[in-house]
Scaffold this motif. Sequence first.
Motif, PDB file in Angstrom:
ATOM      1  N   LEU A  91      36.053  41.742  31.726  1.00 53.82           N
ATOM      2  CA  LEU A  91      35.757  41.875  33.627  1.00 53.82           C
ATOM      3  C   LEU A  91      37.033  42.424  34.105  1.00 53.82           C
ATOM      4  O   LEU A  91      38.880  42.311  33.526  1.00 53.82           O
ATOM      5  CB  LEU A  91      36.243  40.598  33.834  1.00 53.82           C
ATOM      6  N   GLN A  92      37.416  43.735  34.677  1.00 50.09           N
ATOM      7  CA  GLN A  92      38.588  44.305  34.950  1.00 50.09           C
ATOM      8  C   GLN A  92      39.932  43.415  35.656  1.00 50.09           C
ATOM      9  O   GLN A  92      40.671  43.874  35.813  1.00 50.09           O
ATOM     10  CB  GLN A  92      38.353  45.189  35.245  1.00 50.09           C
ATOM     11  N   MET A  93      38.827  42.694  36.116  1.00 46.88           N
ATOM     12  CA  MET A  93      40.249  42.226  38.039  1.00 46.88           C
ATOM     13  C   MET A  93      40.585  40.288  36.902  1.00 46.88           C
ATOM     14  O   MET A  93      41.026  40.224  37.245  1.00 46.88           O
ATOM     15  CB  MET A  93      38.790  41.211  38.710  1.00 46.88           C
ATOM     16  N   LEU A  94      40.120  40.463  35.369  1.00 51.94           N
ATOM     17  CA  LEU A  94      40.929  39.477  35.034  1.00 51.94           C
ATOM     18  C   LEU A  94      42.035  39.905  33.675  1.00 51.94           C
ATOM     19  O   LEU A  94      41.989  41.222  33.349  1.00 51.94           O
ATOM     20  CB  LEU A  94      39.847  38.639  33.832  1.00 51.94           C
ATOM     21  N   ARG A 134      45.976  43.725  32.029  1.00 49.08           N
ATOM     22  CA  ARG A 134      44.893  44.007  32.380  1.00 49.08           C
ATOM     23  C   ARG A 134      44.115  44.900  31.712  1.00 49.08           C
ATOM     24  O   ARG A 134      44.635  46.211  31.005  1.00 49.08           O
ATOM     25  CB  ARG A 134      44.482  44.340  34.028  1.00 49.08           C
ATOM     26  N   ASN A 136      42.446  47.663  32.348  1.00 50.23           N
ATOM     27  CA  ASN A 136      43.041  49.316  31.876  1.00 50.23           C
ATOM     28  C   ASN A 136      44.662  49.435  32.056  1.00 50.23           C
ATOM     29  O   ASN A 136      44.421  50.217  32.170  1.00 50.23           O
ATOM     30  CB  ASN A 136      42.069  49.667  33.511  1.00 50.23           C
TER      31      ASN A 136
ATOM     32  N   ARG B 178      46.111  31.551  40.981  1.00 45.94           N
ATOM     33  CA  ARG B 178      45.856  31.957  40.080  1.00 45.94           C
ATOM     34  C   ARG B 178      47.184  31.573  38.796  1.00 45.94           C
ATOM     35  O   ARG B 178      46.838  31.399  37.069  1.00 45.94           O
ATOM     36  CB  ARG B 178      46.014  34.314  39.566  1.00 45.94           C
ATOM     37  N   SER B 194      39.205  35.873  40.758  1.00 42.25           N
ATOM     38  CA  SER B 194      39.514  36.889  40.881  1.00 42.25           C
ATOM     39  C   SER B 194      38.573  37.797  41.726  1.00 42.25           C
ATOM     40  O   SER B 194      39.459  38.589  41.779  1.00 42.25           O
ATOM     41  CB  SER B 194      39.420  37.138  39.416  1.00 42.25           C
ATOM     42  N   VAL B 198      39.399  40.913  44.607  1.00 43.50           N
ATOM     43  CA  VAL B 198      39.826  42.199  44.213  1.00 43.50           C
ATOM     44  C   VAL B 198      38.960  42.588  45.357  1.00 43.50           C
ATOM     45  O   VAL B 198      39.289  43.678  46.486  1.00 43.50           O
ATOM     46  CB  VAL B 198      38.664  42.878  43.178  1.00 43.50           C
ATOM     47  N   GLN B 481      28.960  43.393  35.791  1.00 42.62           N
ATOM     48  CA  GLN B 481      29.177  42.565  35.474  1.00 42.62           C
ATOM     49  C   GLN B 481      28.410  40.778  34.724  1.00 42.62           C
ATOM     50  O   GLN B 481      28.479  40.273  34.406  1.00 42.62           O
ATOM     51  CB  GLN B 481      30.180  42.349  36.625  1.00 42.62           C
TER      52      GLN B 481
END
Lengths: 252, 569
Positions: A91-94, A134, A136, B178, B194, B198, B481
């Motif tokens: 998951l990119q946001m984590l 992250r 990326n 967070r 999260s 975003v 996702q």
Amino acid sequence: MDEVTKVYEGKVTHRAINQLNFEVKKGEFVAVMGPSGSGKTTLLNLISTIDSATSGMITIDGLSPEEMTKNELALFRRRQLGFVFQDFNLLQMLTVEENLVLPLTLDGLPIKEMKRRIVDLAKKLGLEQILEKRPNEISGGQAQRTAIGRALIHQPAIILADEPTGNLDSKASRDVLELLVKVNQEQKTTILMVTHDPIAASYCDRVIFIKDGEFFNEIYSDERRQTFFQRILNVLSLLGGNVNDLSTIRLP
Amino acid sequence: MSAFLQARSKEFGLLLQLGMEKKQLNKLIFLETMLIGAVSIATGILFGYAFSKFFFMIIRELLQLDSLPLYISWKPFTLTMCAFFSLFVIIAMTSVVFIRDQKIIELIRGNWKTDEMQSFSTVKAVLGIVMLLFAYAAAAFTTMNVVKALSIILPPVAALGTYFFFTHSVMFILHQMRKRKSLYWHRYRLIAVSEVSVKLRENARMYFIVTIVSTFAFLSVGTLTSLSSYTGQFRELNPLSLIYSSELTNPYESEHISLIRKELEEQGISYTLVPFVIKQQTSSYSQYKVNILRESDINSLAIALGLPLISLEAGVGMFIPYSEESIKSLANREIQTVLEESNIPVQIKGVYPQMLFPSMVIGSNIIVVSDADYELISEPLEGRTAMTSSFNFYAFHVAAWERTKSIGLSIDTQVTNSIYNEDYTNLPFYFENPGFNYSIIRATFSLLLFTGLMVAAVLLLAAGSFVYFKLYTGLERDKRQFDVLKRMGLTDRELIKIVNRQLLPQFFLPWGIAMLHSAFSFLSLQVIWSNLAEVSILSDMILVLVGFTFIQVVYYFLIRWRYIAHVRA
């Protein structure tokens, strides 16, 4: 797997898997190989219980997914199965750390326990330096190691890997495969890996070949990986799959 | 516009890869936009015309016209077409600019923006919150003296504060959250928080715009309802239906009164007429002129209006309120005075508990005395003759007071003419028809309100649709996702819970801020209003805000339903 058949209904009915039989022992590291369209991914979807067979029986550790409700299936996947994908699906946001801990948060484990497991895993997988990064910001190999960590953190009975080396260079591939072997040997986790890559397959205990959804052949590993690799190539040439499916690298 | 094109960036990339020239692509986009424009203008006009009768009916009702027939004229059609066509041309021209400098590979990948973690500045984050708090505090504690200055300063401060809030403060708060793992590593929160951070970061500017637009919508409707809440309280401020007061020298008096009675009878409106004489004396207490009424006159008026009766002893008087506010201020007042010219001592205490006359029709100094005392007043006001120190007052009570708008129009014309001839002050009579005034005020305000509601509805819909559109463009990614999560063993119920936690802030954060903005603006507005007319806008404001909340909640459920259906598919 007992006489498993999967038919996709639609405008054109397509028989993805046809009366497939095989068994994977506990603690075994098995690769499934076959040309494109041979039903490898369908097979993996069936075992991971997100798809159900048209006929036949799948039994995992004495349990039959068909008899479970949707909710039970989800919990079963959450506790018993671990997944590794070709494109990592982090998951990119984590952050790396959060990706690792994700399966545990769903089960509501105490923070202390989660932290302990992360420290253990990060050490084992060599992720200590990048926990705050992250997805990326890290390399493909690191990403796949993170994904394996995510598949391991809840100590599942089976790990299902779909082309885990498909997006990696040769060095990262070797790292990942060695890691899988190590996990398999140390924790006695059963691993079922679908792959195109004969080198990846040569790390396994056994390779099952399927073609057009049917069982084609299976071979067991021997002392030397090189000769096992050669035998895999021989079966593949017999399979007559598309040449492009074969790795261009002849020897590791 | 760039958001819309971004959603199709893959397609454009593919076309360019297949060898399409940039020029051709521009032509394609231009043509597409114009085609969409033409179709939407055509359907818009069709539907618009179909519903125009409905709108005519509403407007007819608002203006209380007898009829407003449907008519066809080429002008509105041409105007609509020209306006919207030119808009579409502008959109088509500008949209071409957006994709001009993109590399094909970037178009195909579909990520125009770099996906880096956009950092926030703590200073700006704090500044945003401080600016908002300052604006709120200033709006809440404003007074009449500074409200004008504030109304110029506050909107930009609040707008800038909102901008910083969405671009920095939200990130800052989420970042703080967070960092606290016991709070953050909790079941659905990890994913939901999260994901929200975003989405909020990616769309910070959009949420800023949505907030401002919603605030405008709330404010326009709120202001207008506050105007119509004034009309709602109109009757309370004007308990009498027709008022005619006449100097004793007025030559038209009997003519006018019989005219009014005749017109009322002709229209079949039942009425009660209470005539009385108002005497004027100088008060020794204040040295001002006071208007004096008789107890029995007040009582017959009170009977007609259904208000409480009074009983006064000789030598005792009572204030008659001249405005809503004066009821409170005069309630505990007690003064001893002498009506100087006739030398009658009166003790004035208390106030009549209801408005009897519209404010300032008789003047601000009105008292009522007992009949006996009233008879004793015989001397004229100092410096005036007997003929000019008192006047006749005719109070008409009509239950169906809204129907009196066509009564006494000729008297009104006479008044208007005298105003025109600039001898208004010499006019020997005064005529007021609250029913007629009400119909004018009501028509103006409700027309404004109607337009305001339309504008607000359009703005709100636009804001909501934009949120939905943004969700829709991110759908592919969200779907992937959730696929991963489902594989990892996310149950359906958990998925819905995560979606809830994800969507709620996206929907209700901009809305909540807009609510706060407008609530505090209304606090300032109340200050202005209470100085103009004594009207409380609180209940109407609450009604408006609750109404908008309801719409927003419905919209939320609607979009959540679509979103979950898409994500699960």
